[in-house]
Design a protein around this motif. Structure first.
Motif, PDB file in Angstrom:
ATOM      1  N   LEU A 139       0.832  -1.205   0.000  1.00 55.29           N
ATOM      2  CA  LEU A 139       0.000   0.000   0.000  1.00 55.29           C
ATOM      3  C   LEU A 139       0.862   1.248   0.000  1.00 55.29           C
ATOM      4  O   LEU A 139       0.597   2.209  -0.730  1.00 55.29           O
ATOM      5  CB  LEU A 139      -0.924   0.005   1.215  1.00 55.29           C
ATOM      6  CG  LEU A 139      -2.102  -0.972   1.231  1.00 55.29           C
ATOM      7  CD1 LEU A 139      -2.809  -0.912   2.567  1.00 55.29           C
ATOM      8  CD2 LEU A 139      -3.073  -0.673   0.095  1.00 55.29           C
ATOM      9  N   ASN A 140       1.906   1.250   0.827  1.00 56.03           N
ATOM     10  CA  ASN A 140       2.810   2.403   0.876  1.00 56.03           C
ATOM     11  C   ASN A 140       3.536   2.599  -0.447  1.00 56.03           C
ATOM     12  O   ASN A 140       3.717   3.734  -0.908  1.00 56.03           O
ATOM     13  CB  ASN A 140       3.830   2.222   2.003  1.00 56.03           C
ATOM     14  CG  ASN A 140       3.209   2.383   3.372  1.00 56.03           C
ATOM     15  OD1 ASN A 140       2.250   3.131   3.544  1.00 56.03           O
ATOM     16  ND2 ASN A 140       3.734   1.667   4.349  1.00 56.03           N
ATOM     17  N   LEU A 141       3.960   1.498  -1.064  1.00 54.34           N
ATOM     18  CA  LEU A 141       4.654   1.610  -2.345  1.00 54.34           C
ATOM     19  C   LEU A 141       3.721   2.122  -3.440  1.00 54.34           C
ATOM     20  O   LEU A 141       4.133   2.909  -4.300  1.00 54.34           O
ATOM     21  CB  LEU A 141       5.243   0.254  -2.745  1.00 54.34           C
ATOM     22  CG  LEU A 141       6.366  -0.281  -1.842  1.00 54.34           C
ATOM     23  CD1 LEU A 141       6.843  -1.641  -2.347  1.00 54.34           C
ATOM     24  CD2 LEU A 141       7.528   0.698  -1.767  1.00 54.34           C
ATOM     25  N   LEU A 142       2.476   1.691  -3.399  1.00 49.52           N
ATOM     26  CA  LEU A 142       1.501   2.164  -4.380  1.00 49.52           C
ATOM     27  C   LEU A 142       1.229   3.656  -4.207  1.00 49.52           C
ATOM     28  O   LEU A 142       1.006   4.383  -5.184  1.00 49.52           O
ATOM     29  CB  LEU A 142       0.190   1.378  -4.256  1.00 49.52           C
ATOM     30  CG  LEU A 142       0.215  -0.057  -4.783  1.00 49.52           C
ATOM     31  CD1 LEU A 142      -0.989  -0.836  -4.266  1.00 49.52           C
ATOM     32  CD2 LEU A 142       0.233  -0.076  -6.316  1.00 49.52           C
ATOM     33  N   LYS A 143       1.244   4.119  -2.945  1.00 49.75           N
ATOM     34  CA  LYS A 143       0.984   5.532  -2.661  1.00 49.75           C
ATOM     35  C   LYS A 143       2.191   6.412  -2.962  1.00 49.75           C
ATOM     36  O   LYS A 143       2.065   7.488  -3.535  1.00 49.75           O
ATOM     37  CB  LYS A 143       0.615   5.705  -1.180  1.00 49.75           C
ATOM     38  CG  LYS A 143      -0.704   5.119  -0.759  1.00 49.75           C
ATOM     39  CD  LYS A 143      -0.891   5.305   0.748  1.00 49.75           C
ATOM     40  CE  LYS A 143      -2.134   4.634   1.263  1.00 49.75           C
ATOM     41  NZ  LYS A 143      -2.244   4.737   2.744  1.00 49.75           N
ATOM     42  N   GLU A 144       3.380   5.944  -2.552  1.00 42.05           N
ATOM     43  CA  GLU A 144       4.548   6.819  -2.497  1.00 42.05           C
ATOM     44  C   GLU A 144       5.515   6.693  -3.671  1.00 42.05           C
ATOM     45  O   GLU A 144       6.432   7.507  -3.798  1.00 42.05           O
ATOM     46  CB  GLU A 144       5.325   6.553  -1.196  1.00 42.05           C
ATOM     47  CG  GLU A 144       4.487   6.646   0.073  1.00 42.05           C
ATOM     48  CD  GLU A 144       3.954   8.041   0.318  1.00 42.05           C
ATOM     49  OE1 GLU A 144       4.549   9.006  -0.212  1.00 42.05           O
ATOM     50  OE2 GLU A 144       2.925   8.178   1.019  1.00 42.05           O
ATOM     51  N   THR A 145       5.374   5.672  -4.505  1.00 43.53           N
ATOM     52  CA  THR A 145       6.344   5.461  -5.579  1.00 43.53           C
ATOM     53  C   THR A 145       5.649   5.343  -6.926  1.00 43.53           C
ATOM     54  O   THR A 145       4.423   5.221  -7.013  1.00 43.53           O
ATOM     55  CB  THR A 145       7.174   4.175  -5.345  1.00 43.53           C
ATOM     56  OG1 THR A 145       6.365   3.024  -5.666  1.00 43.53           O
ATOM     57  CG2 THR A 145       7.659   4.085  -3.908  1.00 43.53           C
ATOM     58  N   ASN A 146       6.465   5.357  -7.975  1.00 40.38           N
ATOM     59  CA  ASN A 146       5.974   5.134  -9.339  1.00 40.38           C
ATOM     60  C   ASN A 146       6.352   3.743  -9.835  1.00 40.38           C
ATOM     61  O   ASN A 146       6.321   3.480 -11.039  1.00 40.38           O
ATOM     62  CB  ASN A 146       6.547   6.196 -10.287  1.00 40.38           C
ATOM     63  CG  ASN A 146       6.017   7.587  -9.980  1.00 40.38           C
ATOM     64  OD1 ASN A 146       4.824   7.755  -9.698  1.00 40.38           O
ATOM     65  ND2 ASN A 146       6.887   8.584 -10.013  1.00 40.38           N
ATOM     66  N   MET A 147       6.701   2.861  -8.916  1.00 36.23           N
ATOM     67  CA  MET A 147       7.069   1.502  -9.293  1.00 36.23           C
ATOM     68  C   MET A 147       5.898   0.801  -9.981  1.00 36.23           C
ATOM     69  O   MET A 147       4.730   1.064  -9.675  1.00 36.23           O
ATOM     70  CB  MET A 147       7.489   0.706  -8.048  1.00 36.23           C
ATOM     71  CG  MET A 147       8.743   1.224  -7.364  1.00 36.23           C
ATOM     72  SD  MET A 147       9.013   0.460  -5.728  1.00 36.23           S
ATOM     73  CE  MET A 147       9.336  -1.239  -6.215  1.00 36.23           C
ATOM     74  N   SER A 148       6.203  -0.102 -10.895  1.00 37.73           N
ATOM     75  CA  SER A 148       5.159  -0.865 -11.570  1.00 37.73           C
ATOM     76  C   SER A 148       4.555  -1.876 -10.603  1.00 37.73           C
ATOM     77  O   SER A 148       5.141  -2.184  -9.556  1.00 37.73           O
ATOM     78  CB  SER A 148       5.737  -1.597 -12.773  1.00 37.73           C
ATOM     79  OG  SER A 148       6.627  -2.623 -12.353  1.00 37.73           O
ATOM     80  N   ILE A 149       3.392  -2.408 -10.942  1.00 39.36           N
ATOM     81  CA  ILE A 149       2.743  -3.419 -10.111  1.00 39.36           C
ATOM     82  C   ILE A 149       3.650  -4.638  -9.960  1.00 39.36           C
ATOM     83  O   ILE A 149       3.767  -5.211  -8.866  1.00 39.36           O
ATOM     84  CB  ILE A 149       1.390  -3.840 -10.711  1.00 39.36           C
ATOM     85  CG1 ILE A 149       0.457  -2.624 -10.879  1.00 39.36           C
ATOM     86  CG2 ILE A 149       0.726  -4.903  -9.848  1.00 39.36           C
ATOM     87  CD1 ILE A 149       0.156  -1.883  -9.602  1.00 39.36           C
ATOM     88  N   LYS A 202      -3.971  -1.956  -9.266  1.00 38.73           N
ATOM     89  CA  LYS A 202      -4.082  -0.910 -10.274  1.00 38.73           C
ATOM     90  C   LYS A 202      -5.278  -0.013  -9.990  1.00 38.73           C
ATOM     91  O   LYS A 202      -5.186   1.222 -10.093  1.00 38.73           O
ATOM     92  CB  LYS A 202      -4.201  -1.533 -11.663  1.00 38.73           C
ATOM     93  CG  LYS A 202      -4.235  -0.514 -12.796  1.00 38.73           C
ATOM     94  CD  LYS A 202      -4.281  -1.200 -14.156  1.00 38.73           C
ATOM     95  CE  LYS A 202      -4.303  -0.161 -15.280  1.00 38.73           C
ATOM     96  NZ  LYS A 202      -4.340  -0.818 -16.618  1.00 38.73           N
ATOM     97  N   GLU A 203      -6.411  -0.620  -9.624  1.00 40.48           N
ATOM     98  CA  GLU A 203      -7.610   0.156  -9.317  1.00 40.48           C
ATOM     99  C   GLU A 203      -7.369   1.042  -8.083  1.00 40.48           C
ATOM    100  O   GLU A 203      -7.810   2.202  -8.050  1.00 40.48           O
ATOM    101  CB  GLU A 203      -8.794  -0.781  -9.061  1.00 40.48           C
ATOM    102  CG  GLU A 203      -9.294  -1.470 -10.322  1.00 40.48           C
ATOM    103  CD  GLU A 203     -10.295  -2.571 -10.026  1.00 40.48           C
ATOM    104  OE1 GLU A 203     -11.040  -2.957 -10.945  1.00 40.48           O
ATOM    105  OE2 GLU A 203     -10.320  -3.062  -8.871  1.00 40.48           O
ATOM    106  N   TYR A 204      -6.668   0.501  -7.099  1.00 41.35           N
ATOM    107  CA  TYR A 204      -6.354   1.261  -5.891  1.00 41.35           C
ATOM    108  C   TYR A 204      -5.499   2.482  -6.237  1.00 41.35           C
ATOM    109  O   TYR A 204      -5.769   3.593  -5.779  1.00 41.35           O
ATOM    110  CB  TYR A 204      -5.629   0.360  -4.891  1.00 41.35           C
ATOM    111  CG  TYR A 204      -5.156   1.076  -3.644  1.00 41.35           C
ATOM    112  CD1 TYR A 204      -6.048   1.378  -2.615  1.00 41.35           C
ATOM    113  CD2 TYR A 204      -3.826   1.440  -3.484  1.00 41.35           C
ATOM    114  CE1 TYR A 204      -5.617   2.035  -1.465  1.00 41.35           C
ATOM    115  CE2 TYR A 204      -3.386   2.086  -2.341  1.00 41.35           C
ATOM    116  CZ  TYR A 204      -4.290   2.387  -1.340  1.00 41.35           C
ATOM    117  OH  TYR A 204      -3.858   3.037  -0.210  1.00 41.35           O
ATOM    118  N   ARG A 205      -4.481   2.285  -7.047  1.00 41.83           N
ATOM    119  CA  ARG A 205      -3.601   3.394  -7.435  1.00 41.83           C
ATOM    120  C   ARG A 205      -4.361   4.437  -8.241  1.00 41.83           C
ATOM    121  O   ARG A 205      -4.177   5.647  -8.045  1.00 41.83           O
ATOM    122  CB  ARG A 205      -2.413   2.856  -8.217  1.00 41.83           C
ATOM    123  CG  ARG A 205      -1.490   3.938  -8.745  1.00 41.83           C
ATOM    124  CD  ARG A 205      -0.236   3.348  -9.352  1.00 41.83           C
ATOM    125  NE  ARG A 205       0.837   3.236  -8.384  1.00 41.83           N
ATOM    126  CZ  ARG A 205       2.010   2.668  -8.653  1.00 41.83           C
ATOM    127  NH1 ARG A 205       2.233   2.115  -9.820  1.00 41.83           N
ATOM    128  NH2 ARG A 205       2.962   2.650  -7.724  1.00 41.83           N
TER     129      ARG A 205
END
Length: 279
Positions: free
Chosen positions: A232-242, A270-273
């Motif tokens: 969750l943190n990575l999805l919020k804070e970074t531009n890393m791919s899934i 993806k939907e979360y991001r």
């Protein structure tokens, strides 16, 4: 694991809410058995009770004078002894209410934030809660007074956190804390229940029973929960791919990551991001 609370539902027309609950635990409250995620601050104080409280998957002992503070985005659930009466005060704050300096100070300490108050300090906490509940009454409501009271409660909590850190008080179960610390440090690796059993020098079967007793989850579910919170943190804070996030969070494939994430949060990574971007 799926359960969401928002300030819209919990707080309605006030930025601050508080209540006093007591009685025998039930499956409805506070033993809801599922994790609650929300977007407000929540402070709770027990004057009586017995059981286990899980915050972001980590267990803490519930007993007299136990208190905790949750930040927005954290999750928790309680499993109280159904044969022991509980008595607690609850405070919910919109993110706009607490002074930033106060929140910044609290943020400096390692989460989750949990303490046990002394009997003397507990009297101060309980009196502040009683005052706040009166202030929040529709006939007496004064927003500024409510804010001042809520911030005094958080300041009392901050003082208790500072005292606990100086005395190096451990609020968790032993020796379960050794396993929790090990998982916190190594969850992105390919760790197994066998690794945990070796840590405590016990059999794998015994470790499985012991772990579930003290965390409320089997090892694999607990490990996945740690990995999910990290993702969750990575999805919020970074531009890393899934794909990159799946491996960086400890999952062995993007497909498995997506399946576990969707089962937990009822939406794909993806939907979360995408929802975060819209917000």
């Amino acid at each position: 694991m799926k359960h969401f609370e928002t300030k819209i539902v919990c707080m309605k027309d006030k930025k601050i809410t508080s209540n006093h609950a007591s009685g025998m635990p039930s499956k409805i409250y506070p033993n809801n058995g599922v994790y609650g995620y929300h977007d407000f601050y929540e402070f709770e104080f027990f004057t009586e009770g017995k059981g286990v409280h899980y915050i972001n998957g980590s267990p803490f002992e519930v007993k007299k004078n136990y208190a905790y503070l949750l930040f927005p985005g954290e999750s928790h659930h309680k499993l109280l002894d159904e044969e022991t009466e509980f008595d607690l005060y609850n405070l919910k704050l919109d993110v706009s209410v607490p002074e930033k300096s106060l929140i910044d100070e609290l943020s400096e300490y390692k989460n989750p934030l949990c303490v046990y108050f002394s009997d003397e300090d507990s009297n101060l906490i309980e009196n502040e809660f009683k005052l706040l509940i009166n202030i929040l009454d529709n006939n007496l409501y004064n927003e500024r007074m409510a804010e001042n009271c809520a911030e005094r409660l958080l300041n009392l909590f901050l003082c208790a956190v500072e005292k606990a850190e100086k005395s190096e008080t451990n609020t968790g179960y032993e020796p379960i804390w050794e396993t929790i610390k090990y998982i916190d440090k190594n969850f992105v690796k390919n760790i197994t229940l066998s690794d945990i059993a070796k840590l405590l020098n016990v059999s794998e079967n015994y470790m499985g029973v012991y772990f579930k007793k003290h965390t409320g989850m089997n090892f694999s579910n607990y490990l996945n929960s740690k990995r999910l919170f990290h993702s969750l943190n990575l999805l919020k804070e970074t531009n890393m791919s899934i794909k990159e996030i799946s491996f960086a969070s400890g999952f062995n494939s993007p497909e498995y990551f997506t399946r576990v994430f969707t089962a937990a949060f009822s939406k794909t990574p993806k939907e979360y991001r995408n929802e975060l971007k819209k917000g």
